[in-house]
Each structure stands twice: as C-alpha cells, then as structure tokens.
Design a protein around this motif. Structure first.
Motif, short mmCIF file in Angstrom:
data_model
loop_
_atom_site.label_atom_id
_atom_site.label_comp_id
_atom_site.label_asym_id
_atom_site.label_seq_id
_atom_site.Cartn_x
_atom_site.Cartn_y
_atom_site.Cartn_z
N VAL A 140 -57.73 49.38 -1.71
CA VAL A 140 -58.35 49.68 -0.43
C VAL A 140 -59.51 48.71 -0.21
N PRO A 141 -59.52 48.02 0.92
CA PRO A 141 -60.55 46.98 1.14
C PRO A 141 -61.89 47.57 1.59
N LEU B 152 -48.79 54.24 -8.92
CA LEU B 152 -48.76 53.42 -7.70
C LEU B 152 -49.83 53.85 -6.72
N LEU B 153 -50.07 55.16 -6.62
CA LEU B 153 -51.12 55.65 -5.74
C LEU B 153 -52.49 55.18 -6.22
N ASP C 114 -62.89 52.47 -11.52
CA ASP C 114 -61.55 51.90 -11.46
C ASP C 114 -60.55 53.05 -11.61
N VAL C 115 -59.99 53.49 -10.50
CA VAL C 115 -59.09 54.65 -10.49
C VAL C 115 -57.82 54.34 -11.27
N LEU C 116 -57.32 53.13 -11.18
CA LEU C 116 -56.11 52.77 -11.91
C LEU C 116 -56.34 52.84 -13.41
N ALA C 117 -57.49 52.39 -13.88
CA ALA C 117 -57.79 52.47 -15.31
C ALA C 117 -57.84 53.93 -15.76
N LEU C 118 -58.41 54.79 -14.94
CA LEU C 118 -58.50 56.21 -15.26
C LEU C 118 -57.11 56.84 -15.36
#
Length: 172
Positions: free
Chosen positions: A31-32, A23-24, A41-45
């Motif tokens: 973040v815009p 979630l973080l 892409d932090v979520l992909a990582l």
C-alpha cells in the motif's frame, strides 16, 4: 505430544487460507502510504506466524521469494529483504516447538529478538551499499511487530478454532 493445559485442539490449517493470508500481507505492505522506518512489516509478521504454526508448508524458500517481491516493490537492493526474511524464517522454524508452549505474550517476547535481527540485517545491508541511516525510529518497527503478535495469532488461528460439524458418529 501432550497438549498444554487449557489449549484448544485446532483443526488443520487450510493451505488456501495460508496462501491468502500471505498474499494479503504482501498487499498490505505494498500500500503506497510512504514507507517510514517505524512502520511494522506485516508480511514479516505473517511469515513468522506461519513458520511457527506450519513449518512444513511455509519455509525459508517462501520467505526468500516473498523477500524478492518486497525488494522489487520497494525498489530496495535486490536480496535485502530476501536475506532478512530468510534469516527470520529460519529462526522461527528453529524456535517453533518451544514457542508454542508459551502464552501469546511469552511468544511475543520471544519473537521480538527475531524481528530485531531481521531489521538489523536489512539496515546493515542497506548501509553496506552506501544507503543512509534511517534514524533510531526503526527500532519501533520490531517492537510494533511483536506487539501485533497476539492480534495476528488470534486472527490467523480463528478459522482453525471453529468447531467441527458434529454428527451421530462424531460427538466432538
């Protein structure tokens, strides 16, 4: 399974920590700051990390759901990131047994093609529906994601590295 020499025995991963980190990472992606093609892409990582380390808890289904959430947030074609994250998760789960035998730099080198493939899928889907070519700087994003792999591994494995509470009956 025999542990590789020099590796520490880790505590079990807390499911709440896994959910919190995912979630973080989703919030960091939301973040815009103006999405640029070169931004990692932090979520992909984080998804790939948990696919490698906890494939039974974080699978392709979670990747698809998070991909849909990213599609809605970015205003992208619905399913564009979901497809890319699903392929990325499938590849990470397929490689997870072999990947853990390498050091962090070797792991980063082996997840780089996965990040490149996910980026290529996302760009191809965007181009197939008439989107514009974002430029060659988009190749930097998977390279930066692979470069962030050692840092992500260090941060996300930190709660599992803490020593267990020793007592008289459990000396370790």
């Amino acid at each position: 399974m025999i542990m590789p020499r020099g590796h520490q025995l880790l505590l079990p991963a807390n499911p709440l920590f896994i959910a919190f980190s995912l979630l973080l990472a989703l919030l960091v992606d939301m973040v815009p700051v103006g999405r640029q093609a070169w931004m990692p892409d932090v979520l992909a990582l984080v998804l790939v990390f948990w696919n490698v380390h906890q494939p039974r808890r974080v699978g392709v289904g979670w990747a698809f759901v998070f991909g849909l959430l990213v599609d809605v947030q970015h205003g992208a074609l619905l399913g564009q990131h979901a497809l890319a994250y699903s392929v990325l998760s499938f590849g990470a789960i397929a490689l997870h047994r072999r990947l853990l035998w390498f050091g962090l730099l070797g792991q980063a080198a082996q997840v780089l093609p996965l990040f490149l493939l996910a980026q290529a899928i996302s760009v191809l889907v965007r181009l197939m529906v008439g989107g514009m070519w974002p430029g060659w700087t988009l190749v930097l994003a998977p390279v930066l994601e692979a470069a962030l792999w050692p840092l992500a591994s260090w941060l996300l494995l930190a709660p599992q590295r803490r020593p267990p509470d020793p007592d008289a009956h459990r000396p370790l």
